[in-house]
Design a protein around this motif. Sequence first.
Motif, PDB file in Angstrom:
ATOM      1  N   VAL A  22      -8.262   8.723  -5.527  1.00  0.00           N
ATOM      2  CA  VAL A  22      -7.898   7.957  -4.385  1.00  0.00           C
ATOM      3  C   VAL A  22      -8.843   8.695  -3.205  1.00  0.00           C
ATOM      4  O   VAL A  22      -9.034   9.781  -3.161  1.00  0.00           O
ATOM      5  N   PRO A  23      -8.885   7.903  -2.130  1.00  0.00           N
ATOM      6  CA  PRO A  23      -9.557   8.445  -0.634  1.00  0.00           C
ATOM      7  C   PRO A  23      -8.697   9.218  -0.085  1.00  0.00           C
ATOM      8  O   PRO A  23      -7.397   9.096   0.014  1.00  0.00           O
ATOM      9  N   ILE A  24      -9.266  10.003   0.696  1.00  0.00           N
ATOM     10  CA  ILE A  24      -8.582  10.803   1.730  1.00  0.00           C
ATOM     11  C   ILE A  24      -8.718  10.006   2.959  1.00  0.00           C
ATOM     12  O   ILE A  24      -9.689   9.720   3.494  1.00  0.00           O
ATOM     13  N   MET A  25      -7.596   9.493   3.644  1.00  0.00           N
ATOM     14  CA  MET A  25      -7.587   9.024   4.954  1.00  0.00           C
ATOM     15  C   MET A  25      -7.105  10.075   6.313  1.00  0.00           C
ATOM     16  O   MET A  25      -6.097  10.793   5.919  1.00  0.00           O
ATOM     17  N   ALA A  26      -8.005  10.360   7.158  1.00  0.00           N
ATOM     18  CA  ALA A  26      -7.994  11.351   8.047  1.00  0.00           C
ATOM     19  C   ALA A  26      -7.394  10.425   9.285  1.00  0.00           C
ATOM     20  O   ALA A  26      -7.625   9.661   9.786  1.00  0.00           O
ATOM     21  N   ALA A  70      -2.442   4.318  -2.978  1.00  0.00           N
ATOM     22  CA  ALA A  70      -3.631   4.081  -2.664  1.00  0.00           C
ATOM     23  C   ALA A  70      -4.579   4.953  -1.894  1.00  0.00           C
ATOM     24  O   ALA A  70      -6.036   4.591  -1.816  1.00  0.00           O
ATOM     25  N   ALA A  71      -3.839   6.042  -1.237  1.00  0.00           N
ATOM     26  CA  ALA A  71      -4.755   7.089  -0.650  1.00  0.00           C
ATOM     27  C   ALA A  71      -3.696   8.235  -0.452  1.00  0.00           C
ATOM     28  O   ALA A  71      -2.508   8.074  -0.621  1.00  0.00           O
ATOM     29  N   VAL A  72      -4.543   9.342  -0.137  1.00  0.00           N
ATOM     30  CA  VAL A  72      -3.688  10.482   0.538  1.00  0.00           C
ATOM     31  C   VAL A  72      -4.118  10.682   1.976  1.00  0.00           C
ATOM     32  O   VAL A  72      -5.294  10.312   2.242  1.00  0.00           O
ATOM     33  N   ALA A  73      -3.233  11.036   2.769  1.00  0.00           N
ATOM     34  CA  ALA A  73      -3.587  11.213   4.360  1.00  0.00           C
ATOM     35  C   ALA A  73      -3.169  12.542   4.936  1.00  0.00           C
ATOM     36  O   ALA A  73      -2.204  12.864   4.616  1.00  0.00           O
ATOM     37  N   THR A  74      -3.607  12.924   5.982  1.00  0.00           N
ATOM     38  CA  THR A  74      -3.335  14.035   6.762  1.00  0.00           C
ATOM     39  C   THR A  74      -4.092  13.977   7.891  1.00  0.00           C
ATOM     40  O   THR A  74      -5.004  13.196   8.262  1.00  0.00           O
ATOM     41  N   VAL A  75      -3.838  14.878   8.713  1.00  0.00           N
ATOM     42  CA  VAL A  75      -4.536  15.215  10.059  1.00  0.00           C
ATOM     43  C   VAL A  75      -6.008  15.305  10.075  1.00  0.00           C
ATOM     44  O   VAL A  75      -6.331  15.855   9.181  1.00  0.00           O
ATOM     45  N   SER A  76      -6.809  14.882  10.841  1.00  0.00           N
ATOM     46  CA  SER A  76      -7.981  14.909  10.649  1.00  0.00           C
ATOM     47  C   SER A  76      -8.695  16.484  10.719  1.00  0.00           C
ATOM     48  O   SER A  76      -9.617  16.397   9.801  1.00  0.00           O
ATOM     49  N   GLY A  77      -8.169  17.232  11.325  1.00  0.00           N
ATOM     50  CA  GLY A  77      -8.585  18.487  11.362  1.00  0.00           C
ATOM     51  C   GLY A  77      -8.401  19.371   9.939  1.00  0.00           C
ATOM     52  O   GLY A  77      -8.960  20.342   9.818  1.00  0.00           O
ATOM     53  N   MET A 112       0.958  -1.175   0.046  1.00  0.00           N
ATOM     54  CA  MET A 112      -0.051   0.089   0.021  1.00  0.00           C
ATOM     55  C   MET A 112       0.962   1.342   0.167  1.00  0.00           C
ATOM     56  O   MET A 112       1.922   1.442   0.791  1.00  0.00           O
ATOM     57  N   LYS A 113       0.722   2.047  -0.987  1.00  0.00           N
ATOM     58  CA  LYS A 113       1.470   3.156  -1.100  1.00  0.00           C
ATOM     59  C   LYS A 113       0.476   4.399  -0.677  1.00  0.00           C
ATOM     60  O   LYS A 113      -0.500   4.447  -1.199  1.00  0.00           O
ATOM     61  N   VAL A 114       1.096   5.405   0.224  1.00  0.00           N
ATOM     62  CA  VAL A 114       0.397   6.516   0.727  1.00  0.00           C
ATOM     63  C   VAL A 114       1.156   7.744   0.766  1.00  0.00           C
ATOM     64  O   VAL A 114       2.294   7.683   0.905  1.00  0.00           O
ATOM     65  N   ALA A 115       0.491   8.662   0.168  1.00  0.00           N
ATOM     66  CA  ALA A 115       0.880  10.171   0.378  1.00  0.00           C
ATOM     67  C   ALA A 115       0.395  10.895   1.643  1.00  0.00           C
ATOM     68  O   ALA A 115      -0.813  10.943   1.555  1.00  0.00           O
ATOM     69  N   GLY A 116       1.308  11.275   2.388  1.00  0.00           N
ATOM     70  CA  GLY A 116       1.052  12.100   3.469  1.00  0.00           C
ATOM     71  C   GLY A 116       1.123  13.641   2.933  1.00  0.00           C
ATOM     72  O   GLY A 116       1.962  14.098   2.297  1.00  0.00           O
ATOM     73  N   LEU A 117       0.137  14.512   3.313  1.00  0.00           N
ATOM     74  CA  LEU A 117       0.082  15.817   3.155  1.00  0.00           C
ATOM     75  C   LEU A 117      -0.105  16.638   4.347  1.00  0.00           C
ATOM     76  O   LEU A 117      -1.079  16.311   5.198  1.00  0.00           O
ATOM     77  N   GLY A 118       0.920  17.645   4.457  1.00  0.00           N
ATOM     78  CA  GLY A 118       0.637  18.737   5.369  1.00  0.00           C
ATOM     79  C   GLY A 118       0.526  19.874   4.686  1.00  0.00           C
ATOM     80  O   GLY A 118       1.027  20.100   3.686  1.00  0.00           O
ATOM     81  N   PHE A 119      -0.474  21.043   5.165  1.00  0.00           N
ATOM     82  CA  PHE A 119      -0.679  22.265   4.380  1.00  0.00           C
ATOM     83  C   PHE A 119      -1.024  23.310   5.181  1.00  0.00           C
ATOM     84  O   PHE A 119      -1.753  23.014   6.280  1.00  0.00           O
ATOM     85  N   LYS A 120      -0.947  24.420   4.894  1.00  0.00           N
ATOM     86  CA  LYS A 120      -1.875  25.630   5.482  1.00  0.00           C
ATOM     87  C   LYS A 120      -3.092  25.570   4.987  1.00  0.00           C
ATOM     88  O   LYS A 120      -3.402  25.061   3.919  1.00  0.00           O
ATOM     89  N   ARG A 121      -3.979  26.433   5.832  1.00  0.00           N
ATOM     90  CA  ARG A 121      -5.359  26.270   5.450  1.00  0.00           C
ATOM     91  C   ARG A 121      -5.776  27.208   4.137  1.00  0.00           C
ATOM     92  O   ARG A 121      -6.648  26.639   3.465  1.00  0.00           O
ATOM     93  N   ASP A 122      -4.655  28.015   3.621  1.00  0.00           N
ATOM     94  CA  ASP A 122      -5.125  28.714   2.422  1.00  0.00           C
ATOM     95  C   ASP A 122      -4.277  28.181   1.417  1.00  0.00           C
ATOM     96  O   ASP A 122      -4.101  28.523   0.224  1.00  0.00           O
ATOM     97  N   VAL A 123      -3.897  26.806   1.399  1.00  0.00           N
ATOM     98  CA  VAL A 123      -3.060  26.139   0.436  1.00  0.00           C
ATOM     99  C   VAL A 123      -4.043  25.976  -0.877  1.00  0.00           C
ATOM    100  O   VAL A 123      -5.432  25.766  -0.945  1.00  0.00           O
ATOM    101  N   GLN A 180     -10.014  18.203  -3.912  1.00  0.00           N
ATOM    102  CA  GLN A 180      -9.664  18.365  -5.406  1.00  0.00           C
ATOM    103  C   GLN A 180      -8.771  17.325  -5.808  1.00  0.00           C
ATOM    104  O   GLN A 180      -8.764  16.708  -6.773  1.00  0.00           O
ATOM    105  N   LEU A 181      -7.520  17.514  -4.978  1.00  0.00           N
ATOM    106  CA  LEU A 181      -6.267  16.605  -5.436  1.00  0.00           C
ATOM    107  C   LEU A 181      -6.535  15.129  -5.121  1.00  0.00           C
ATOM    108  O   LEU A 181      -6.541  14.320  -5.946  1.00  0.00           O
TER     109      LEU A 181
END
Length: 122
Positions: A54-58, A31-38, A1-12, A47-48
Amino acid sequence: MKVAGLGFKRDVTLASLREALLAAGGAEGLAAVATVSGKADAEALKQLARECGVPIMAVAADVLARVDTPTQSKLVAEKFGTGSLAEAAALAVAGPRARLITTRVVSQDGTATAAIAEGDGP
């Protein structure tokens, strides 16, 4: 399973998230993109994920705080308890024996980070 983790500012923007993901290795085989639940409901992230098919995993912030990461951001460590939100999210979702394929990369405008991990899944 390959996952991209993403961190970003709110105005990204979608463009900044896309740029960071491409710099980390791109969407092929994800297989998914992941970030913090908030941040999982951010429009640019949605959109990405649609673009990549792929699904977003929180991931809960307390889970991310328990993940050791090879790169360290003082700001992220103070806010989330881990050195890299992108790396921690990717590792958490890719599973207990996951490894990073790509450590954190940052978009040129500094609003997005991405890292890619591979593992057996949760």
